[in-house]
Write a protein that holds these residues in place. Structure first.
Motif, PDB file in Angstrom:
ATOM      1  N   TYR A 192      41.647  33.535  48.547  1.00  0.00           N
ATOM      2  CA  TYR A 192      41.738  33.916  47.141  1.00  0.00           C
ATOM      3  C   TYR A 192      40.745  35.019  46.805  1.00  0.00           C
ATOM      4  CZ  TYR A 192      41.688  33.705  42.081  1.00  0.00           C
ATOM      5  OH  TYR A 192      41.742  34.037  40.751  1.00  0.00           O
ATOM      6  N   ARG A 193      39.534  34.923  47.348  1.00  0.00           N
ATOM      7  CA  ARG A 193      38.537  35.959  47.075  1.00  0.00           C
ATOM      8  C   ARG A 193      38.980  37.305  47.639  1.00  0.00           C
ATOM      9  NH1 ARG A 193      34.823  31.682  48.743  1.00  0.00           N
ATOM     10  NH2 ARG A 193      33.894  30.726  46.893  1.00  0.00           N
ATOM     11  N   GLN A 253      41.806  38.526  45.241  1.00  0.00           N
ATOM     12  CA  GLN A 253      41.467  38.502  43.822  1.00  0.00           C
ATOM     13  C   GLN A 253      41.511  39.883  43.153  1.00  0.00           C
ATOM     14  OE1 GLN A 253      37.682  36.679  42.976  1.00  0.00           O
ATOM     15  NE2 GLN A 253      38.263  36.187  40.879  1.00  0.00           N
ATOM     16  N   VAL A 261      44.860  40.551  41.667  1.00  0.00           N
ATOM     17  CA  VAL A 261      45.356  39.672  40.615  1.00  0.00           C
ATOM     18  C   VAL A 261      45.047  40.302  39.264  1.00  0.00           C
ATOM     19  CG1 VAL A 261      45.203  37.374  39.600  1.00  0.00           C
ATOM     20  CG2 VAL A 261      44.996  37.663  42.074  1.00  0.00           C
ATOM     21  N   GLN A 290      43.466  36.358  35.998  1.00  0.00           N
ATOM     22  CA  GLN A 290      42.150  35.917  36.459  1.00  0.00           C
ATOM     23  C   GLN A 290      41.384  35.203  35.341  1.00  0.00           C
ATOM     24  OE1 GLN A 290      39.646  38.590  38.691  1.00  0.00           O
ATOM     25  NE2 GLN A 290      41.381  39.858  39.291  1.00  0.00           N
ATOM     26  N   LYS A 341      41.143  29.396  37.188  1.00  0.00           N
ATOM     27  CA  LYS A 341      39.906  29.197  37.937  1.00  0.00           C
ATOM     28  C   LYS A 341      40.237  28.349  39.166  1.00  0.00           C
ATOM     29  CE  LYS A 341      35.160  27.413  37.578  1.00  0.00           C
ATOM     30  NZ  LYS A 341      34.511  28.661  38.020  1.00  0.00           N
TER      31      LYS A 341
END
Length: 447
Positions: free
Chosen positions: A308-309, A312, A315, A320, A324
């Motif tokens: 995900y990081r 990210q 996104v 975002q 969370k």
């Protein structure tokens, strides 16, 4: 018999009762309108013996008055619409209000649409604003989205199916109602700071394939739509009660593998959830924008967090801001979740602690749906008791900080091939983030 203010800009002259005060004053009695209300609003008191006029269109405001336990004159449709526009106009910036007015003007021809026969959706400021925001403020695109939504609602017989299913669930005697009451994994956990239910989805203990096998795909869809529709009713009542817009609910999507405290076949059930839900995702996204304002996806694994990081930056910021993604440790989300709650509210144990006692207290229990759909009476009664009380029991005080003995098992089970886990996480996010339109994920709305 009432003193009318100057005309509002959307419908006929209005008679307003400020919901925060809960009464209307009679003509002839002096009253100062609250500073937060527009020039068209005058707070007037009405004799308590006037018969209520409970109309479906005005039910949000009338329900708030009824909740106060006092006898009040009920809102008519036009008065309810006037009050709603007044609240919304004070909740948005001038440029957004201008675009909302343009959308409102563009859909005036839909008064006679079958989907507006029960509730004048095309005249509700809050409803139109949700669609406007669902298309990033583009009034033309929002109009297309709204018209398509009305067509879908009419063709699907949305109101009739939801009303029928709600009644069947309330009776709780049919096979499929008993299955949902026993093995359902969605719950209204508690009330947030605005008085809106916090929506808990325990995908971690759900058996979507088993439920489809026993009740069929359509009733699975109708049950989800029933919950979404109920949440929007809560949001409208919160608007009426608070005198301001609430952008959506808080949603918690639990995807953790709880080991001995969970349900077997975790990975298979997660993949089944994606397979079962993918057809419904588009329906949710295209017809129910702005359902959530904050989404917590909790108890994911370390690899999921790393992936995900990495993605990210791709996104959209709007997505975002709402979503969370959290790892296994409750400390990663506990403070942010508590910030969404009113003062003094106790968040259930498994969302604040990783101890065995906390994990074992997690509710709803979910479970594997039995072949044939025969429900154990004791299990059903336990589920019903749970739904009428707090969702989760508080863990033992002496175990509040005790680490889970099964933590290493969870960690090992989360080490799977990258593509599968990414699909599962995205599926979970889209399943819960029903307010996020497909455009948020870079997919055209008409795909």
């Amino acid at each position: 018999h009432f003193q009318l203010g100057t005309p509002c800009c959307f419908t006929s002259p209005c008679v307003h009762a400020r919901i925060g005060h809960g009464f209307i004053q009679p003509a002839g009695e002096a009253a100062d309108a609250p500073e937060t209300m527009g020039a068209c609003c005058a707070v007037r008191e009405q004799d308590a013996d006037v018969a209520p006029r409970m109309l479906r269109h005005a039910r949000s405001f009338n329900q708030v008055l009824a909740e106060r336990g006092e006898r009040h004159r009920m809102y008519t449709q036009s008065e309810s619409l006037e009050q709603e526009w007044e609240i919304v106009s004070h909740s948005v910036e001038a440029d957004e209000l201008a675009r909302l007015r343009a959308l409102h003007e563009a859909v005036q021809d839909l008064d006679s649409h079958p989907a507006c026969s029960r509730v004048p959706l095309n005249r509700q400021a809050q409803t139109l604003l949700r669609f406007l925001r669902g298309r990033d403020g583009n009034a033309a695109a929002a109009e297309v989205m709204f018209r398509n939504c009305l067509e879908w609602r009419a063709n699907f017989c949305f109101d009739e199916k939801i009303e029928t299913w709600r009644s069947e669930l309330k009776q709780g005697t049919s096979k499929r109602a008993r299955l949902f009451l026993t093995y359902g994994t969605d719950s209204d956990m508690c009330l947030d700071q605005f008085g809106v239910p916090v929506w808990l989805m325990r995908l971690s203990v759900s058996d979507p394939a088993g439920m489809v096998r026993e009740v069929g795909r359509e009733i699975m869809l109708v049950n989800s739509l029933h919950r979404i529709d109920a949440m929007h009713s809560h949001l409208r009542r919160a608007m009426s009660r608070n005198g301001k817009m609430v952008r959506g609910c808080v949603q918690i999507i639990d995807v953790g593998d709880y080991g001995k405290h969970g349900v077997p076949k975790w990975w298979q059930r997660m993949f089944d959830g994606f397979q079962v839900g993918k057809e419904a995702f588009k329906i949710f996204d295209l017809n129910f924008p702005e359902t959530t304002r904050k989404i917590f996806i909790v108890r994911t694994g370390s690899i999921t967090m790393r992936i995900y990081r990495m993605v990210q930056p791709m996104v959209p910021p709007r997505t975002q801001k709402k979503m969370k993604l959290c790892g296994w440790d409750a400390a990663e989300w506990a403070d942010d979740l508590q910030a969404e709650m009113p003062s003094g509210c106790t968040v259930p144990g498994f969302l604040t602690s990783d101890s065995d006692a906390a994990l074992s207290s997690a509710r709803p229990l979910g479970g594997l749906v039995p072949t044939g759909g025969v429900v154990d009476e004791a299990r059903l009664e336990a589920a019903l008791r749970c739904s009428k009380s707090t969702v989760l029991t508080k863990p033992r005080e002496d175990a509040a900080t005790e680490p889970s003995a099964d933590h290493s098992v969870h960690a090992r089970r989360l080490l799977i091939p990258f593509p599968i886990i990414l699909v599962v996480v995205i599926a979970a996010a889209m399943s819960g983030a029903r307010a996020l339109s497909l455009i948020d994920f870079g997919i055209p709305g008409d795909v």
